[in-house]
Structures are given as structure tokens and as C-alpha cells.
Design a protein around this motif. Structure first.
Motif, PDB file in Angstrom:
ATOM      1  N   PRO A  99      31.507  55.846  36.493  1.00 26.04           N
ATOM      2  CA  PRO A  99      31.063  57.391  36.800  1.00 26.04           C
ATOM      3  C   PRO A  99      32.699  57.907  37.184  1.00 26.04           C
ATOM      4  O   PRO A  99      32.771  59.086  37.094  1.00 26.04           O
ATOM      5  N   GLY A 100      33.306  57.169  38.063  1.00 27.91           N
ATOM      6  CA  GLY A 100      34.695  57.626  38.524  1.00 27.91           C
ATOM      7  C   GLY A 100      35.344  57.756  37.412  1.00 27.91           C
ATOM      8  O   GLY A 100      36.167  58.963  37.375  1.00 27.91           O
ATOM      9  N   ALA A 134      49.042  46.310  31.346  1.00 27.81           N
ATOM     10  CA  ALA A 134      49.721  47.549  30.960  1.00 27.81           C
ATOM     11  C   ALA A 134      48.942  48.811  31.997  1.00 27.81           C
ATOM     12  O   ALA A 134      47.813  48.917  31.889  1.00 27.81           O
ATOM     13  N   VAL A 135      49.821  49.389  32.475  1.00 27.46           N
ATOM     14  CA  VAL A 135      49.321  50.556  33.509  1.00 27.46           C
ATOM     15  C   VAL A 135      50.122  51.684  33.173  1.00 27.46           C
ATOM     16  O   VAL A 135      51.293  51.864  32.871  1.00 27.46           O
ATOM     17  N   PRO A 136      49.207  52.734  32.823  1.00 29.80           N
ATOM     18  CA  PRO A 136      49.849  54.066  32.351  1.00 29.80           C
ATOM     19  C   PRO A 136      50.898  54.592  33.308  1.00 29.80           C
ATOM     20  O   PRO A 136      50.686  54.433  34.728  1.00 29.80           O
ATOM     21  N   PHE A 163      27.729  46.266  46.611  1.00 29.29           N
ATOM     22  CA  PHE A 163      28.992  45.962  46.077  1.00 29.29           C
ATOM     23  C   PHE A 163      29.002  45.923  44.617  1.00 29.29           C
ATOM     24  O   PHE A 163      28.015  46.160  44.018  1.00 29.29           O
ATOM     25  N   GLY A 164      30.324  46.016  44.215  1.00 27.62           N
ATOM     26  CA  GLY A 164      30.714  46.220  42.768  1.00 27.62           C
ATOM     27  C   GLY A 164      31.862  46.529  42.466  1.00 27.62           C
ATOM     28  O   GLY A 164      32.567  47.191  43.355  1.00 27.62           O
ATOM     29  N   MET A 165      32.358  46.653  41.317  1.00 26.32           N
ATOM     30  CA  MET A 165      33.676  47.035  40.689  1.00 26.32           C
ATOM     31  C   MET A 165      33.798  48.440  41.391  1.00 26.32           C
ATOM     32  O   MET A 165      32.988  49.444  41.549  1.00 26.32           O
ATOM     33  N   GLY A 166      35.211  48.817  41.504  1.00 19.41           N
ATOM     34  CA  GLY A 166      35.654  49.937  41.868  1.00 19.41           C
ATOM     35  C   GLY A 166      35.015  51.365  41.309  1.00 19.41           C
ATOM     36  O   GLY A 166      34.783  50.979  39.779  1.00 19.41           O
ATOM     37  N   ASN A 167      35.138  52.468  41.520  1.00 18.65           N
ATOM     38  CA  ASN A 167      34.736  53.837  40.951  1.00 18.65           C
ATOM     39  C   ASN A 167      33.065  53.752  40.597  1.00 18.65           C
ATOM     40  O   ASN A 167      32.807  54.567  39.553  1.00 18.65           O
ATOM     41  N   LEU A 168      32.441  52.895  40.764  1.00 20.97           N
ATOM     42  CA  LEU A 168      31.065  52.775  40.461  1.00 20.97           C
ATOM     43  C   LEU A 168      30.177  53.800  41.377  1.00 20.97           C
ATOM     44  O   LEU A 168      28.946  54.021  41.054  1.00 20.97           O
ATOM     45  N   ARG A 204      43.978  51.940  41.349  1.00 22.48           N
ATOM     46  CA  ARG A 204      43.014  51.495  42.377  1.00 22.48           C
ATOM     47  C   ARG A 204      42.355  50.054  42.036  1.00 22.48           C
ATOM     48  O   ARG A 204      42.003  49.359  42.829  1.00 22.48           O
ATOM     49  N   MET A 205      42.154  49.851  40.797  1.00 25.74           N
ATOM     50  CA  MET A 205      41.673  48.558  40.264  1.00 25.74           C
ATOM     51  C   MET A 205      42.320  47.639  40.268  1.00 25.74           C
ATOM     52  O   MET A 205      41.751  46.600  40.547  1.00 25.74           O
ATOM     53  N   THR A 206      43.660  47.494  40.275  1.00 20.04           N
ATOM     54  CA  THR A 206      44.500  46.291  40.208  1.00 20.04           C
ATOM     55  C   THR A 206      43.766  45.013  39.697  1.00 20.04           C
ATOM     56  O   THR A 206      43.586  43.982  40.412  1.00 20.04           O
ATOM     57  N   PHE A 207      43.935  45.223  38.298  1.00 18.92           N
ATOM     58  CA  PHE A 207      43.269  44.292  37.454  1.00 18.92           C
ATOM     59  C   PHE A 207      43.760  42.743  37.638  1.00 18.92           C
ATOM     60  O   PHE A 207      43.214  41.581  37.496  1.00 18.92           O
ATOM     61  N   ALA A 208      44.933  42.861  37.646  1.00 18.20           N
ATOM     62  CA  ALA A 208      45.740  41.489  37.729  1.00 18.20           C
ATOM     63  C   ALA A 208      45.111  40.516  39.080  1.00 18.20           C
ATOM     64  O   ALA A 208      45.111  39.469  39.078  1.00 18.20           O
ATOM     65  N   LYS A 209      44.688  41.349  39.925  1.00 22.71           N
ATOM     66  CA  LYS A 209      44.176  40.477  41.132  1.00 22.71           C
ATOM     67  C   LYS A 209      42.987  39.739  40.844  1.00 22.71           C
ATOM     68  O   LYS A 209      42.821  38.286  41.311  1.00 22.71           O
ATOM     69  N   TYR A 210      42.189  40.115  39.868  1.00 21.65           N
ATOM     70  CA  TYR A 210      40.895  39.487  39.468  1.00 21.65           C
ATOM     71  C   TYR A 210      41.394  38.242  38.691  1.00 21.65           C
ATOM     72  O   TYR A 210      40.610  37.346  38.973  1.00 21.65           O
TER      73      TYR A 210
END
Length: 832
Positions: free
Chosen positions: A628-629, A662-664, A414-419, A676-682
Motif C-alpha cells: 500500500p505504501g 539499482a536505486v533510482p 511484522f512484515g516488509m516495509g510500507n505494508l 527505506r527498504m535497503t534491499f541489500a541488507k536482506y
């Protein structure tokens, strides 16, 4: 036109197709030989042509003093030279073997550079016997790299493995990998799996004197030649020739390549090299007579195995590889300088081909079992292929150990996305070729899982099993446990599986405050289906194994209220280290520079020639911070010279760091990462105490220095601290206490479970407790700290950092830990 040189009493015997001769062996001859060896040893570190060329000419002149060598050269065909010794090597024979015959040449140049009359040279221990005929068309090779903690500079073993795969892509080679780097694990593997024609060891090697060997005696070191492999826990383990020979005992491979420094270098005039000792039991052994650099070792291995898999003999393959390096060295660069270091040692029956052009093929995995997709059958979940995958060595080793030991129902990555969780799962599956991989992705309901399991059965078994269990499972997803138990005890008992349930967060609830772990959704029977899988593997998994990947740690509560995921072994992925980031970039660059598409090659060459690329690359690696992603998202357009697009992506990332909402725009290269990361959820998932805890511990590694410092000094220290260092748990505890945060332990575990707080391997070799650091992309979620908070936290944390990091009073390590301690000391207004 094979020639043979040997010591016979007081003469040096010269045997060849044009006749035999001999030269006197006197004390003067021995002194001459010793002087050549001494000069060669002096020339090796620099690999200076002006030192090596005269040496090769002198050896040839001596060899030709009676005219024998000139007659040998005048004959047609390949120039084959055997330096021979008895099974019990005499002192004079040992000295003869140590001469750098590979340097032989005349006024026309080195013999090694002649493509019309290839120079094939080897050293043989014991009388020559006919080499066995290879029974198969394909070549089976085992690759094992070792990179122990505290074992010196990390080698580029991923590139070496990838180079071998690339060179043999269209040839009949099956590459298997032993990931452990451990002789004990390799020995156990050879006892229960197929044998290999060849074994390749990529590691450090050395020749130890008595005092150095005594210093490392607890780690297995003995005086003389040693390989530096790994113990079961990844620490250093010195392996002398006798221990390596025990690994295969009475069933040695046909060839062993010791791609490690000094493995063909004799410790002294009266002792033998690692390679020479192995050749008494192994038909062919290849090693290096000195310290070889990574690029030359990789280029040599690439050419060597390409030739070997094309059914060339080992002397022919070595000859081609040596000529390739020599040609590269004449281009004026640094590549190929060590062209002369490779030494081929043959036992009695060595020297033949390891595969044939006519034999039958075996059903062995190609390309080391690598896949472009985790679910290769349905082309789902694209993962890093063999040329792209770098790093993650410790995680791979730990995962394989968990699955081999079989002490828990399964493993969670497990871990944050794109790792790279899915890529790591594919790597683990690749390293366990005896398990058939089944991948559950997108469809997680009980019936879909049942269908996937049934697909793994023999065709004649599928319909009957599916008809038996289809309706019960559709009626009650928990019935899947019974179906899976039946398979684990039945068909999967003799043909075990690795069941990979990938991207489990797709069927997890959105994390919420107050949760210890993120629960499964009950929709469509998902929760019951996953609980059923866990139940079956907990009861009787036999030889099969279970692996999950998920962004979050999770709970799977059954009807009785028990959390069946509680006993999973859990490995949290953390960002790439600085070295791994560089490796990822080099791998990506190498793929493009070696592309068959000239447009791709030209674009990459044009990009790296532009000074803007160098500057942007530094920013890309720093901004991705080991993800890495994201690094791939940034560097892919960089290699296409899309510099403006890269700059816009970097600006979008920095904008997020200042404003996490802020989302580009979709046109921005960084858009997909943030979507993909949706930081607001955290942020929404954290309770008040968890949020305060995250904010407080974000103090470590934030890079804030006192404004009272001289700007130049502050900038210099900030640059040095570009990669933050994790801190011991005691420092987190101290800061939490200073912030008066209750339930700090529970908050820490929740942040780890969400991937916001990373548990890293200890910085110090020999330590066992993890160290912690807030993920770079979680920091914007935290509340900004005041100067008063920083001073309070610094004063609280410094004693624990000193206790864990300092080696005595005022003896701080010379690395990033001392810089972080200095930062805290300056903030606290105390000396450190």
C-alpha cells in the motif's frame, strides 16, 4: 399533516388532518394489492422508471378513489404518512404493509422528490406512543460490518464507514466500531460498555427457503430472513431476527439500520420481514425491501446519519436520504436506482429524534477515535485516516482477538516495509477505545519509556511517581520492569493502557547470517528496556495490553538468557489482495473528488478522464503488488496527471527487479520507497542455505512459462496470472528436497521472520494451515533458476499441489491455482 392508513375489519381506514374516510376491503382489493406487490418484485432488480412510475400512480389513484388523498395533499406542510398495523399483525395488515408506498405520486411526479412538502413515510407495528425526548446533544452510533470467508462478494464497508464520518464531521456524532462482525462478540461488548442510540449493520442479507436453510443449518440458517454475519473464526454465521434481538435483550438501541439486502422484504404473504420483526422491540428499524447496490446503500447512509446527527427525526432523515438518491437517479447514470427500497419501521415509541440541539454533550470519542498520527500528542508516525484506511480486515480481527483473549504477554505485527503496520496498529487502537493508547517511537531507552508512562497518569500523580523511579531506571534500565509492574497493578489497573512500541527495527541489530531472529541492540540500554517491558507484561498486565510493530521478528534476551519475545503472539502482514488494491485506489480517488479544494477536484477529474491514466493505473497496481505504501507513492502523482513522473517511477521499479542494487535518483517518485527498504541488507542477512532456499521457492509464482509455447497463449496465461497464488507448505518442502537444501524448516522460519517469505491465510475456506509466497521485492535477491532446476522443482511440487488443490481426479478449481498447476505441468512435461 400526518395521515394514517390501517385495516379495520372489512374496511381500509384513512385518517388525516382534513378528515377521515374508508375504502372497502374485498377479495378484489386483496388481489389488486397482490398484483402490485408482484409487479414491484419484478421491477426491483431493474429499478426501471417505466415500471415503477405507473405503479405509484395506480396506488395513488386507488387511495384517492373517494377523494380523501387529494384533500390530504392540499393541506400544507410535510406530507407524513403512517401505514399502521396492530401489535399482532393480521394477514390483511401484513399485505397492506408490503405495498410499495414509497412510489406514491401524481401527475406532478413522485411525492418523494418534492423538497417543499417532504414525503415522510413509515410503517408502525402496534399503537403509537410519545417518543422519548433525547437526553444528549451528541449521537452515539455503533457500526458493525460483516464479511465472512466464503460469504459472497465483499462489500465496500470501509467506504460506508468513511462516508458516515464525512457526513457528520462537523456534527455531534460519536462512531464506535465493532470489528468482529460477530453477534456473540457484539453481545459481550454491549454487556460491559456504554449503550448506543443507534446501531448500523453492513452485511449481506437474504430470505431463505426451507431447502436452502437446511443446507446451511450448521451455520445457523433458518427458513425466512437472515443476516449473514461472522462466527468467531471469521466463517459464515446466519443470524435470524430472534438471535439479533438477543444481542441487546432488554436494552435495545433507539434505532437499528440493517444495511443488508432484503431485510425489509417479507418472505411471503403470511410472514414478516426481518425489520418488521425487530420493530416489536426496537423503536425504529431501517432496512431494504430488495437487493440494494453498494453505492446507493453508502450514499443513503451518508445522508441519513448526517440528518440524524443534526437532530432530525428518523422519518425526516429517511426522507432526505431517499430524495438524495431519487435526485441522483434522474441524472441518467446508475447511481440512485434503488432510491425507493429503504423502509422505515417504527415500534410504539419510535419516530423521534435521537439527539437534541439543547442537551449536554458526553465525553465520547469523535470520528470513531481515528487519528492522523499513531502518536497524536507528538504528531509522530502519520497513518491512514478514516477516509484512507481499507483492507486488513482479517488482520485487524486477529489482532483484536489476541488482545482480547489476553493469553500471551503481547502482540507483534511484522512484515516488509510500507505494508501499513503502523496504520494497522492505529486501527486496532481505534477498535479498543477502553484502552488508552501510549506510543513509543524513536526514543526507546528506559527513561524515555518511563516518561511516556508517567504522562498517562493523572497530573497530581506524575511528579511523585517519576521522582521515585527516575534514578533507579537511569542507573539500571532493567528497573523499568518494576516501575511498569507497579503501574499495571496500580493506576493502570482501573484505567488500562495499550502500549504500542512502533518501528522497533530502529533498535534492532542489522540481520546477519546464522541468526534465528534479529536481536535488539544493546546500545543506550535499548535491549534491557524492551526486555523490562516484556517482563512486566508477562507477570501481571491486568487489563492493559502490549503491541509491537517491526519490520522483522526479534529476540529480547534478558540477563538470565531467556528470550522474552518468544511468547509474543505474532501476525505477519502480507500485501493487499486484488480487491484491497482496488479499494485503496477508490478511496484515494474519492478523497480527491470530494475535496473542498476545487483545484484538487479538477485535477483528479482531469486525470481520470485521460486514457493514459487508465493504462498507467493498471501498471501501478501491478508494480506495487499489494504494497500500500508503494501504491500510494505511484498513484498520488497519477491523480495530478504527472504521467511522465509515474512512468519514470515504474521504470525504476522494473530496473530494480532486474538489478536489486539499482536505486533510482532522488528526483524519482520511487526513490523514498527504495531508500527505506535497503534491499541489500536482506541479501547480507542470509546464510548459504537460506539463500538457496529463497532461490528455490521463488520458483512458485515467478510467472515463467516454457519458451516452446505459442507466444499468444503464453501472453494470455501470463496476464491471467498477474497476481501469484501462495502454495501449501508441502510444495515448499518438496522443492527444498529436490534442491537438496538442508535445514529447510529453519530457513523457512528465518525468511518469514525477515518478511521475505509471506505466510498467507489459506485460499480454501475451511482450511487452517497457511500457504506461502515469496514477496515480489525479495525475488531479485534470489539466484536465477535454470531450466533444469525448474523442471526438477515442477516435478517435485506437482503431487503436493494436486493433493491440496484438486477436488478429485482432473477437478481443479477455476482460479489462479489451476493456472499455476498448469504452468508447473507444462514445465515438467506432464499432464495436469
Amino acid at each position: 399533516m400526518t395521515a394514517r392508513i390501517s385495516v379495520i375489519g372489512a374496511r381500509v381506514g384513512l385518517h388525516g388532518p382534513t378528515g377521515d374516510a374508508s375504502l372497502p376491503l374485498t377479495d378484489e382489493t386483496r388481489d389488486l394489492w397482490r398484483s402490485w406487490v408482484k409487479r414491484y418484485r419484478k421491477a426491483v432488480p431493474a429499478s426501471a422508471h417505466d415500471l415503477l412510475r405507473p405503479l405509484g400512480l395506480e396506488i395513488y389513484a386507488w387511495l384517492n378513489s373517494g377523494g380523501w388523498a387529494q384533500k390530504w395533499l392540499a393541506d400544507g406542510g410535510a406530507r407524513q404518512l403512517e401505514i399502521a398495523a396492530d401489535a399482532i399483525v393480521t394477514d390483511d395488515q401484513r399485505l397492506l404493509l408490503s405495498l410499495p408506498w414509497e412510489l406514491l405520486g401524481n401527475d406532478e411526479g413522485y411525492f418523494a422528490e418534492n423538497a417543499f412538502q417532504p414525503f415522510e413515510i413509515w410503517r408502525r407495528i402496534g399503537p403509537a406512543q410519545p417518543a422519548p425526548e433525547p437526553p444528549y446533544r451528541d449521537l452515539s452510533l455503533l457500526f458493525m460490518a460483516a464479511s465472512p470467508r466464503g460469504g459472497g462478494p465483499e462489500l465496500d464497508f470501509e467506504l460506508e464507514e468513511a462516508a458516515i464520518l464525512s457526513a457528520t464531521e462537523k456534527l455531534e456524532l460519536s462512531l464506535a466500531v465493532e470489528e468482529s462482525g460477530c453477534a456473540d462478540y457484539l453481545e459481550a461488548r454491549l454487556r460491559q460498555q456504554e449503550t448506543f442510540e443507534a446501531m448500523h449493520f453492513s452485511c449481506h442479507g437474504d430470505v431463505l427457503d426451507a431447502d436452502t436453510a437446511q443446507k446451511f443449518a450448521a451455520e445457523g440458517a433458518v427458513p425466512g430472513p437472515n443476516l449473514l454475519l461472522e462466527a468467531e473464526d471469521g466463517s459464515k454465521r446466519f443470524v435470524p431476527p430472534e438471535r439479533l434481538a438477543e444481542v441487546w435483550e432488554n436494552d435495545p438501541p433507539q434505532l437499528v439500520f440493517l444495511s443488508a439486502c432484503r431485510t425489509s422484504e417479507a418472505p411471503g404473504e403470511l410472514s414478516e420481514a426481518f425489520s418488521a420483526q425487530l420493530a416489536r422491540g426496537v423503536p425504529a428499524v431501517l432496512g431494504w425491501d430488495g437487493s440494494v447496490n453498494d453505492p446507493d446503500a453508502i450514499a443513503f447512509a451518508e445522508e441519513f446519519y448526517g440528518e440524524l446527527a443534526a437532530a432530525r427525526t428518523s422519518p425526516q432523515a429517511v426522507c432526505r436520504a431517499r430524495r438524495k438518491l431519487l435526485s441522483a437517479s434522474q441524472g441518467g447514470g446508475r447511481t440512485g436506482l434503488h432510491w425507493h427500497l429503504a423502509r422505515l419501521w417504527l415500534g410504539g415509541r419510535g419516530g423521534g429524534a435521537l439527539c437534541s440541539r439543547e442537551g449536554p454533550r458526553r465525553q465520547l470519542p469523535r470520528n470513531a477515535g481515528y487519528k492522523s498520527y499513531l502518536d497524536d500528542q507528538r504528531k509522530l508516525v502519520q497513518v491512514a485516516g478514516p477516509l484512507e484506511f481499507v483492507g486488513r480486515r482479517r488482520f485487524t480481527q486477529d489482532a483484536i482477538k489476541v488482545l482480547r483473549d489476553n493469553e500471551t504477554p503481547g502482540l507483534l505485527l511484522f512484515g516488509m516495509g510500507n505494508l501499513g503496520k503502523s496504520s494497522l496498529a492505529a486501527r486496532v487502537a481505534n477498535r479498543l477505545p477502553h484502552l488508552k493508547s501510549l506510543v513509543i517511537f524513536q526514543d526507546y531507552d528506559a527513561t524515555a519509556i518511563l516518561e511516556k508512562l508517567v504522562d498517562a497518569l493523572k497530573p497530581e500523580e506524575r511528579a511523585g511517581f517519576f521522582d521515585t523511579w527516575k534514578q533507579p531506571v537511569q542507573d539500571n534500565p532493567s528497573a523499568l520492569a518494576g516501575a511498569l509492574e507497579s503501574l499495571l497493578k496500580g493506576q493502570f489497573f482501573s484505567e488500562p493502557i495499550l502500549l504500542i512500541i512502533d518501528d522497533l527495527e530502529q533498535v534492532l541489530e542489522d540481520p546477519e547470517p546464522g541468526q534465528k531472529k534479529t536481536p535488539l541492540k544493546r546500545d543506550y540500554g535499548w535491549s534491557d528496556a524492551i526486555a523490562a517491558v516484556l517482563s512486566a507484561f508477562r507477570k501481571d498486565r491486568a487489563g492493559s495490553r502490549l503491541l509491537f510493530t517491526s519490520r522483522y521478528d526479534f529476540s529480547a534476551v534478558d540477563a538470565a538468557g531467556e528470550d522474552l519475545a518468544l511468547n509474543l503472539n505474532k501476525i505477519q502482514l502480507t500485501p493487499f489482495t486484488s480487491l484491497e488494491r482496488e479499494k485503496q485506489w477508490r478511496a484515494e480517488l474519492s478523497i480527491r473528488l470530494r475535496s473542498e479544494d476545487a483545484v484538487v477536484r479538477d485535477a483528479a477529474n482531469a486525470a481520470i478522464a485521460d486514457e493514459r491514466c487508465t493504462e498507467l493505473l493498471k501498471k501501478c497496481l501491478a508494480s506495487a503488488d499489494g504494497n500500500p505504501g508503494l501504491q500510494d507513492i505511484l498513484t498520488t502523482p497519477l491523480l495530478a496527471s504527472e504521467f511522465e513522473a509515474v512512468q519514470e517511477a515504474l521504470e525504476a521499479i522494473e530496473q530494480h527487479m532486474a538489478d536489486p542494487g539499482a536505486v533510482p535518483e532522488e528526483s524519482n517518485k520511487a526513490f523514498e520507497f527504495f531508500r527505506r527498504m535497503t534491499f541489500a541488507k536482506y541479501r547480507e542477512a542470509l546464510s548459504r542455505s537460506e539463500f538457496r532456499y529463497l532461490s528455490a521457492i521463488s520458483f512458485f509464482g515467478e510467472g515463467h512459462w516454457p519458451e516452446t509455447m505459442e507466444p499468444e497463449a503464453r501472453a494470455e496465461l501470463q496476464a491471467y496470472q498477474s497476481v501469484p497464488v501462495p502454495v501449501p507448505e508441502a510444495a515448499l518442502t518438496a522443492v527444498a528436497a529436490a534442491a537438496a537444501i538442508g535445514e529447510a524448516v529453519a530457513a523457512k522460519q528465518r525468511l518469514i521472520g525477515l518478511g521475505l517469505l509471506e505466510a498467507h491465510a489459506p485460499f480454501q475456506t475451511g482450511e487452517t494451515e497457511p500457504e506461502f509466497l515469496v514477496n515480489r521485492f525479495a525475488r531479485p535477491i534470489a539466484e536465477p533458476l535454470s531450466d533444469e532446476d525448474r523442471e526438477s522443482f515442477a516435478r517435485a511440487a506437482l503431487p503436493s499441489l494436486e493433493a491440496h488443490w484438486a477436488e478429485g481426479e482432473d477437478k481443479w478449481p477455476q482460479d489462479g491455482r489451476s493456472v499455476e498447476a498448469l504452468r508447473l505441468a507444462l514445465i515438467a512435461g506432464v499432464s495436469a
